[in-house]
Design an enzyme around this catalytic site. Structure first.
Site, short mmCIF file in Angstrom:
data_model
loop_
_atom_site.label_atom_id
_atom_site.label_comp_id
_atom_site.label_asym_id
_atom_site.label_seq_id
_atom_site.Cartn_x
_atom_site.Cartn_y
_atom_site.Cartn_z
N ASP A 144 26.65 135.06 -18.45
CA ASP A 144 27.73 134.17 -18.04
C ASP A 144 29.01 134.95 -17.77
O ASP A 144 28.96 136.14 -17.46
CB ASP A 144 27.94 133.07 -19.08
CG ASP A 144 28.29 131.73 -18.48
OD1 ASP A 144 29.35 131.64 -17.85
OD2 ASP A 144 27.51 130.78 -18.64
N HIS A 213 34.12 129.43 -18.45
CA HIS A 213 32.74 128.98 -18.27
C HIS A 213 31.83 129.50 -19.38
O HIS A 213 31.10 128.74 -20.03
CB HIS A 213 32.25 129.45 -16.91
CG HIS A 213 30.97 128.83 -16.44
ND1 HIS A 213 29.74 129.34 -16.77
CD2 HIS A 213 30.74 127.75 -15.64
CE1 HIS A 213 28.79 128.60 -16.20
NE2 HIS A 213 29.37 127.63 -15.51
N SER A 537 25.55 123.50 -15.49
CA SER A 537 25.95 124.62 -16.35
C SER A 537 26.08 124.18 -17.80
O SER A 537 25.84 124.96 -18.73
CB SER A 537 27.30 125.18 -15.90
OG SER A 537 27.17 126.05 -14.81
#
Length: 750
Positions: A144, A213, A537
């Site tokens: 990620d 994220h 996600s």
């Protein structure tokens, strides 16, 4: 123009043209990143490592330009080969090497951008959390954008020692210290490829997350217990990951939202070497065949080592858009939660109504005049329609007139300095946290009640109180399939049903770096330690966490066994008692939308039977796709393999039958079920079909006398008469202990 000036102009033009041609002729070839597959049996024994061999190959092509290193990464596990910066001429030369198998130019991909454990049925006192000790001893590798190590979600309180088998490390930057601990046990950086492509804006080379994220996905999968977490008061409570006892390792591959194939390959290669048990990827690249798909290739290597790989299905929302769909990857779509964020208004007549709101402040609007315009309905609250003298400091109700959006209406309210807004919309809206003034969004049925009151009360119409920052649970229907969740049929191979399952992916609350802007309030950026994000996600790390719990309870299970348990125990009925629906249209969905259904962790702990797949099963599947030797070598990393069956039938927990006008109307399947339940078990068949569809299974009873015993069955799917484009049903096996082993059957007619 004089003759002299004319010739001077002509001469200038010719000189400019000559200069331009000379520039073109002298311009050096452009360097790009290429992924190179090699036959490692060709490596001379004089090279002690593959990397030194790779460096020698590159040096033989030419000297690096401007001192830049050509080699980006040398791969040891995910593929045989390397990634490097090369010119077209060097690529042509490399292709002549006897060790060359395949080469392609690197592609750029993207990231696929709390109450969810309780919504999935996880409880402290019983079930999967209790049996797995919250995933203790399992290592989840996150591929990620990095992680924010100071987040409370990564505190090591209550964490066991780091497993002795762990080989990873915590990579520190020279300018930015990065602390690891017993929760966050490793963090490394792989951004050479994206930097070479000039798509990186990372302020340093540390694993620190500057996007948010990676911090969000990691804490969703395995964040520790953090009381009092919320986004500006919404969803206030204890934040925890799905597997709060598991360890986390971060492999940073993105610093600006984009990803490069070479980096993702390197990260997955290192994760395999480090000893992760679960690998979670909330990112993807364009659709290509499996042998060109770096995530598919690397995942197959991981699966061979017993690592469970889970990937996000993508956020394209339309049919034929699923990503990461190889049958050895567990592919996850997104569903909603039964939670909503609201505000309430009490009118002067004591009528109280509630609606959508995510205004980021606990403001109170008390004893204020209510304004409802008496002018043109079509222009209600549209740009320039209101006068400051009429609405300043009042609560204004805006009709849903179709000529302006909610956001445009709020801008108009802000322009005339209204105190608050009451807006009308019948659909669920997103990004409402971006509204500039305190606003409440009501359905038209509630709007009609306010309109009636405002007209009758005229100038005396008022609002007694408006309350914000309220959270409501039990929202119906839930779950729904998120409108953005990518759907099947799969564009690479429609014979495999994807997504496999769905999991929470809408407005998921999880950790985020405090330096990342969560919302804007006036001229200010607002930060928070926890924030809502939506996307597949967010769904994938939910499944990564559940897989970690299952791995802790059943360490002997293969990745295919874990996926089978998740799929065959998933549910397809919402809290209204109806088939899962589309969030945007509210129409009933199909397995093309939600796969086997919504994840059900506690049921997955004891599935009764599993559809297992070993390495040879995947090889046979690839053999049936008709790949040539070069393509098979690229994905298998082997120079020799054997194909033990024909066709692409694989022991998958779902079925897809494709028919066309000139094809037979019957499709046959063979499956093998392994008993992981009671030694003595008898399973009876139940089939469910839709119009024009017939499912036949032999035998209709499966009897098991020992654990891990295997039983085979044959199934045939037939379409009768005029069939719809999509039909579906189920094959279900039910035993005396009420284990229900359910598999969706999808028929596609063209």
């Amino acid at each position: 123009m004089s003759v002299c000036n004319y010739y001077i102009s002509i001469l200038s033009f010719l000189l400019a043209l000559l200069f331009g041609i000379n520039n073109v002729l002298s311009k050096p070839e452009e360097y790009k990143t290429y992924i190179v597959h090699l036959d490692h049996s060709q490596k001379p024994s004089s090279f002690l490592t593959h990397e030194t061999w790779h460096q020698t190959i590159l040096k033989s092509l030419s000297k690096p330009v401007h001192g830049k290193e050509m080699l980006l990464y040398s791969y040891n596990h995910v593929m045989n080969g390397f990634s490097a910066r090369l010119t077209p001429a060097q690529v042509s030369k490399l292709k002549k090497s006897p060790a060359h198998i395949a080469i392609h130019e690197e592609k750029i991909g993207k990231l696929f951008t709390t109450h969810s454990p309780q919504f999935m049925g996880l409880r402290h006192s019983s079930g999967l959390w209790n049996a797995s000790s919250y995933g203790e001893g399992v290592i989840i590798g996150m591929i990620d954008s990095g992680v924010w190590p100071e987040s409370e979600s990564f505190n090591e309180k209550g964490m066991p020692p780091i497993p002795t088998r762990w080989k990873g490390k915590c990579q520190n930057s020279t300018t930015n210290p990065f602390p690891c601990n017993r929760k966050l046990i490793g963090a490394q950086v792989f951004i050479k490829g994206i930097q070479a492509a000039d798509e990186s804006d990372s302020p340093d080379d540390s694993p620190r997350d500057f996007l948010g994220h990676g911090t969000h996905t990691s804490s969703t999968a395995a964040g520790n217990h953090v009381p009092g977490a919320s986004q500006f008061g919404y969803a206030n409570g204890v934040a925890r990951g799905i597997a709060p006892g598991a360890h986390v390792a971060m492999y940073k591959v993105s610093s600006g939202g984009f990803i490069a194939e070479s980096d993702v390959l390197a990260a997955m290669d290192q994760a395999i070497a480090d000893g992760v048990d679960i690998m979670s990827l909330s990112l993807g690249f364009d659709h290509v065949p499996y042998f060109q798909d770096v995530i598919a290739t690397a995942s197959l290597s991981a699966i061979e080592k017993g690592i469970f790989v889970v990937c996000a299905a993508g956020n394209d929302g339309a049919p034929n858009t699923t990503f990461n769909s190889a049958p050895w990857i567990t592919t996850v779509g997104a569903g909603t939660l039964d939670r909503s964020f609201i505000a309430t208004v009490t009118l002067g007549n004591d009528l109280t109504l509630g609606g959508q709101s995510k205004f980021p402040d606990r403001v109170l609007v008390v004893d204020t005049l209510l304004y409802y315009g008496k002018g043109d309905f079509e222009k209600s609250c549209s740009d320039g329609a209101l006068n400051v003298s009429e609405v300043f400091g009042k609560v204004v109700m805006c009709d849903n007139n179709g000529s302006s959006t909610i956001f445009e209406q709020v801008r108009e309210l802000a322009r005339v300095e209204a105190l608050a807004g009451i807006l009308i919309a019948d659909e669920t809206l997103y990004n409402i946290d971006e509204l500039e003034i305190p606003s409440l969004i009501l359905p038209s049925s509630s709007g009609a009640l306010i309109r009636k009151y405002a007209i009758e009360a005229a100038d005396d119409a008022s609002v007694k109180i408006m309350r914000f920052v309220l959270t409501s649970f039990g929202t119906k229907p839930a779950p729904q399939v998120a409108f953005f969740s990518s759907r099947g049929p799969d564009p690479v191979n429609p014979n495999i049903l994807k997504p496999d399952i769905i999991a929470p992916g809408v407005e998921v609350l999880a950790a985020i770096p405090p330096i990342v802007s969560v919302e804007q309030f006036g001229n200010y950026d607002l930060g928070s330690d926890y924030a809502f994000l939506s996307g597949t996600s967010m769904s994938a790390p939910h499944v990564a966490g559940v897989a970690a719990l299952l791995k802790a309870v059943h360490p002997e299970w293969s990745p295919a066994a874990i996926r089978s348990a998740l799929m065959t125990t998933a549910y397809t009925v919402d809290n209204n008692g109806t088939t899962l629906t589309n969030q945007f249209t509210s129409l009933s969905g199909t397995p093309l939308d939600y796969g086997a259904g919504h994840i059900n962790p506690n049921k997955a702990m004891d599935p009764g039977l599993i559809y297992d797949i070993d390495w040879q099963g995947y090889v046979d599947f690839l053999c049936g796709l008709g790949y040539n030797d070069t393509e098979m070598k690229a994905i298998l990393r082997q120079s020799k393999w054997s194909c033990s069956q024909e066709g692409t039938d694989i022991n998958y927990p779902s079925f897809v039958a494709m028919f066309s006008a000139d094809s037979p109307n019957v499709k046959n399947f063979t499956r093998v079920l392994t008993n992981v339940g009671d030694d003595q078990s008898v399973y009876q068949l139940i089939t469910e079909t839709s119009q024009g569809m017939t499912i036949k299974v032999e035998p209709t009873t499966l009897t098991f006398t020992s654990k891990y015993q295997k039983q085979k069955f044959a199934a045939s799917v037939q379409m009768n008469g005029k069939a719809p484009p999509v039909a579906y049903g189920y094959v279900k096996w039910i035993d005396q202990n009420n284990h229900i082993v359910a598999s969706p059957v999808v028929v596609l007619n063209s």
